[in-house]
Design a protein around this motif. Structure first.
Motif, mmCIF file in Angstrom:
data_model
loop_
_atom_site.group_PDB
_atom_site.id
_atom_site.type_symbol
_atom_site.label_atom_id
_atom_site.label_comp_id
_atom_site.label_asym_id
_atom_site.label_seq_id
_atom_site.Cartn_x
_atom_site.Cartn_y
_atom_site.Cartn_z
ATOM 1 N N LYS A 26 0.758 -1.125 -0.025
ATOM 2 C CA LYS A 26 0.186 -0.042 0.029
ATOM 3 C C LYS A 26 0.912 1.432 -0.064
ATOM 4 O O LYS A 26 0.508 2.334 -0.642
ATOM 5 C CB LYS A 26 -0.884 0.206 1.270
ATOM 6 C CG LYS A 26 -2.064 -1.040 1.141
ATOM 7 C CD LYS A 26 -2.974 -1.074 2.336
ATOM 8 C CE LYS A 26 -4.094 -1.942 2.228
ATOM 9 N NZ LYS A 26 -4.861 -1.817 3.205
ATOM 10 N N LYS A 27 1.746 1.143 0.829
ATOM 11 C CA LYS A 27 2.736 2.514 0.892
ATOM 12 C C LYS A 27 3.524 2.942 -0.493
ATOM 13 O O LYS A 27 3.380 3.748 -0.895
ATOM 14 C CB LYS A 27 3.880 2.256 1.813
ATOM 15 C CG LYS A 27 4.891 3.260 2.280
ATOM 16 C CD LYS A 27 5.674 3.166 3.177
ATOM 17 C CE LYS A 27 6.503 4.406 3.620
ATOM 18 N NZ LYS A 27 7.659 3.963 4.488
ATOM 19 N N LEU A 28 3.993 1.778 -1.121
ATOM 20 C CA LEU A 28 4.422 1.943 -2.573
ATOM 21 C C LEU A 28 3.535 1.909 -3.828
ATOM 22 O O LEU A 28 3.856 2.283 -4.876
ATOM 23 C CB LEU A 28 5.722 1.142 -2.801
ATOM 24 C CG LEU A 28 6.823 0.960 -1.933
ATOM 25 C CD1 LEU A 28 7.729 -0.213 -1.920
ATOM 26 C CD2 LEU A 28 7.660 2.247 -1.871
ATOM 27 N N LYS A 29 2.373 1.618 -3.529
ATOM 28 C CA LYS A 29 1.035 1.588 -4.308
ATOM 29 C C LYS A 29 1.423 0.692 -5.426
ATOM 30 O O LYS A 29 1.367 1.076 -6.586
ATOM 31 C CB LYS A 29 0.757 2.711 -4.718
ATOM 32 C CG LYS A 29 0.057 3.840 -3.563
ATOM 33 C CD LYS A 29 -0.486 5.232 -4.216
ATOM 34 C CE LYS A 29 -0.632 5.990 -3.254
ATOM 35 N NZ LYS A 29 -1.389 7.114 -3.623
ATOM 36 N N THR A 30 2.247 -0.550 -5.478
ATOM 37 C CA THR A 30 2.435 -1.632 -6.233
ATOM 38 C C THR A 30 1.925 -2.779 -5.866
ATOM 39 O O THR A 30 1.491 -3.167 -4.600
ATOM 40 C CB THR A 30 4.043 -1.616 -6.238
ATOM 41 O OG1 THR A 30 4.561 -2.143 -5.188
ATOM 42 C CG2 THR A 30 4.636 -0.404 -6.640
ATOM 43 N N GLY A 31 2.047 -3.639 -6.762
ATOM 44 C CA GLY A 31 1.494 -5.112 -6.695
ATOM 45 C C GLY A 31 1.560 -5.923 -7.508
ATOM 46 O O GLY A 31 2.174 -5.643 -8.667
ATOM 47 N N ALA A 32 1.313 -7.320 -7.472
ATOM 48 C CA ALA A 32 1.659 -8.472 -8.392
ATOM 49 C C ALA A 32 0.788 -9.721 -8.009
ATOM 50 O O ALA A 32 0.107 -9.881 -6.974
ATOM 51 C CB ALA A 32 3.301 -8.657 -8.311
#
Length: 98
Positions: A26-32
């Motif tokens: 959530k902090k980096l607003k990334t996902g996979a």
């Protein structure tokens, strides 16, 4: 996002032997989304939360840095679903009027 590997990987879904796992920050607003081979289970079975995989542990990982990129993939999967189920056939058929 570039395609990082040059070798072709194909995954055939439908036998319950592909595990799908998501990871996000959530902090980096990334996902996979990660795809791994598992022992066959009924399709849709919720798998136990196991140890976290790093991005390099899964044979196939789709990484997302922008929600717009995720939306594109979701929209294409919805179109594919409609093709497989036979829904919205009129959208795929062009009628020529004379």
């Amino acid at each position: 996002m570039p395609i990082l590997k040059t070798s072709s990987v194909q995954i055939l879904f439908g036998n319950g032997d592909i595990g799908v796992r998501i990871v996000g920050n959530k902090k980096l607003k990334t996902g996979a989304v990660q795809f791994t081979r598992i022992e066959p289970v009924p399709i849709g079975t919720e798998l136990e939360k196991g140890e976290m995989l790093s991005l390099n542990d899964a044979p196939v990982t789709l990484g997302f840095n922008k929600v717009e990129s995720l939306d594109v993939v979701i929209n294409q999967l919805i179109k594919l679903r409609n093709i497989i189920t036979g829904e919205n056939e009129e959208e795929r058929t062009t009628v020529h009027k004379s």
